[in-house]
Design a protein around this motif. Structure first.
Motif, mmCIF file in Angstrom:
data_model
loop_
_atom_site.group_PDB
_atom_site.id
_atom_site.type_symbol
_atom_site.label_atom_id
_atom_site.label_comp_id
_atom_site.label_asym_id
_atom_site.label_seq_id
_atom_site.Cartn_x
_atom_site.Cartn_y
_atom_site.Cartn_z
ATOM 1 N N ALA B 9 0.826 -0.998 -0.140
ATOM 2 C CA ALA B 9 -0.111 0.378 0.296
ATOM 3 C C ALA B 9 1.066 1.024 -0.154
ATOM 4 O O ALA B 9 2.288 1.097 0.338
ATOM 5 C CB ALA B 9 -0.812 -0.187 1.357
ATOM 6 N N TYR B 68 -2.312 -0.734 -3.064
ATOM 7 C CA TYR B 68 -3.328 -0.233 -2.404
ATOM 8 C C TYR B 68 -2.971 1.561 -2.003
ATOM 9 O O TYR B 68 -1.889 1.612 -1.750
ATOM 10 C CB TYR B 68 -4.403 -0.319 -1.504
ATOM 11 N N ASN B 147 -8.832 0.558 -6.462
ATOM 12 C CA ASN B 147 -7.525 0.051 -5.142
ATOM 13 C C ASN B 147 -7.529 1.833 -4.158
ATOM 14 O O ASN B 147 -6.352 1.459 -3.847
ATOM 15 C CB ASN B 147 -6.710 -0.005 -5.962
ATOM 16 N N LEU B 169 -10.372 -5.133 3.292
ATOM 17 C CA LEU B 169 -9.523 -5.503 2.780
ATOM 18 C C LEU B 169 -8.743 -6.980 2.340
ATOM 19 O O LEU B 169 -8.622 -7.561 3.720
ATOM 20 C CB LEU B 169 -8.445 -4.304 2.934
#
Lengths: 246, 246
Positions: B9, B68, B147, B169
């Motif tokens: 992420a 993400y 995303n 998630l």
């Protein structure tokens, strides 16, 4: 805003511990306040892990885009301190044991009757052609290569190094600001405030909501600009707009 | 490290106030801790100003590079809240007044006998094809497009929105960590610690110096990895190395 005398900067904080949540960064906020106070416009911040490719990419992107780049972290004596290597690679120069830094550190450890270990010698490494940034806290210097200033991650050391760097920087016109308190929420003032922004393109109006624990809303309005008369004029217009709402 | 089940992420904090030093960011540290605790690896953070081109460039760079992207800031009702427009532009879709969000907000303001102003309606805007992120604090939703998760900048609201997002998630293997306290400075342990790191490529050893106000040095050593046995083995080797120094 009038950008004729704008000086821009970016910050790059380096360290797995910032991304894992172990450590909450304290240097970015301090750097932001310090640069703003001397008239340097911090425009972008990045945080990356202790990975050479990531550091190289970020250093090269940010040093090309802004007048200055300030980095924090990764210049200690351990294996996970790879900033000197990465910045050298970014500049395409060798990472050398700097003669002056070796001498400085050798004398420092001798005076404290401590061994000048291989690990400690790592702290004398920097890109060929760098100049030192003095470290009055723990001695091992940071370094400056072209427009990139590489400093320690420990806040006390970062701040001390930054204090040494700031007087050497080219600065621009200081951003002036005025705060206008507002007891309304943003939803009430949003539209008229947007009109005032439109009529005053040389200033920048920021609006910051506050949510009280009692469910109440209020707003802090900040007017920023390079010219005091412009800032004052817009602040007055906002105060008049708010008075008419009451 | 074994990356078979890694989920990555990035975070993007948006706001002039973070770069001027007026506001110290609190969301990045919270996000970092939260993601680490559920097995998502935060790999990069950026902070940019309230400028459309900067936001678009950062959103597109980060959403392409990581599983993400979580953003904070710029989704309020005022003219300087431009995140919905910028994220729409990044995705190449229209920024629309979302029907459900309009309905939700209209009902909310009606129940409070407050006018549903143009400014408040701005908070219903999001990229076409988004889904809402509920906001239990102040109602106006964040949104999720592919995303990218777009949340508020006010920490209380950011945290509440994140709480709603996390259970949805995909998560990876949790990073395990062990802390090994060390009363020596990094200069003493740097070389042997580097050797242990080399012999244990599946774990990552971080070393964090501490400078006491009395001029003393100590170190916190953190061993991180995906496999408990690997972490324990390396931590034991470090403890033995430290014992031999004493």
């Amino acid at each position: 805003m009038n950008n004729k005398t704008e000086v821009t900067a970016a910050a790059l904080a380096i360290g797995d511990e910032l991304l894992s949540g172990r450590t909450r960064d304290k240097n970015i906020g301090h750097l932001a306040q310090t640069l703003t106070s001397v008239g340097i416009n911090l425009r972008e911040v990045r945080i990356v892990a202790d990975e050479q490719d990531e550091i190289v990419a970020a250093v090269n992107a940010l040093r090309a885009k802004f007048d200055y780049l300030f980095t924090s972290g990764g210049i200690g004596p351990t294996h996970d301190d790879i900033t000197a290597d990465a910045v050298s690679k970014a500049f395409g120069v060798e990472c050398i044991y700097d003669d002056d830094a070796m001498e400085l550190l050798a004398a420092h450890y001798k005076s404290r009757e401590m061994e000048f270990t291989d690990a400690r010698q790592r702290m004398a490494r920097m890109p060929n052609g760098s100049t030192h940034i003095d470290n009055p806290v723990s001695k091992a210097p940071g370094f400056n290569k072209e427009n990139v200033y590489v400093m320690a991650g420990v806040p006390k050391v970062f701040e001390a190094m930054l204090n040494n760097v700031v007087p050497t920087l080219q600065t621009g016109q200081k951003l002036l600001s005025r705060s206008v308190p507002c007891r309304h929420g943003e939803g009430v003032i949003g539209t008229p405030l947007g009109l005032i922004q439109k009529e005053n393109p040389d200033i920048s109006i920021g609006s910051y909501p506050r949510f009280g624990d009692d469910g109440s809303f209020s707003t802090e309005i900040i007017v920023r600009g390079l010219d005091q008369a412009d800032v004052d004029k817009a602040a007055l217009e906002i105060e008049q707009m708010l008075a008419n709402l009451n």
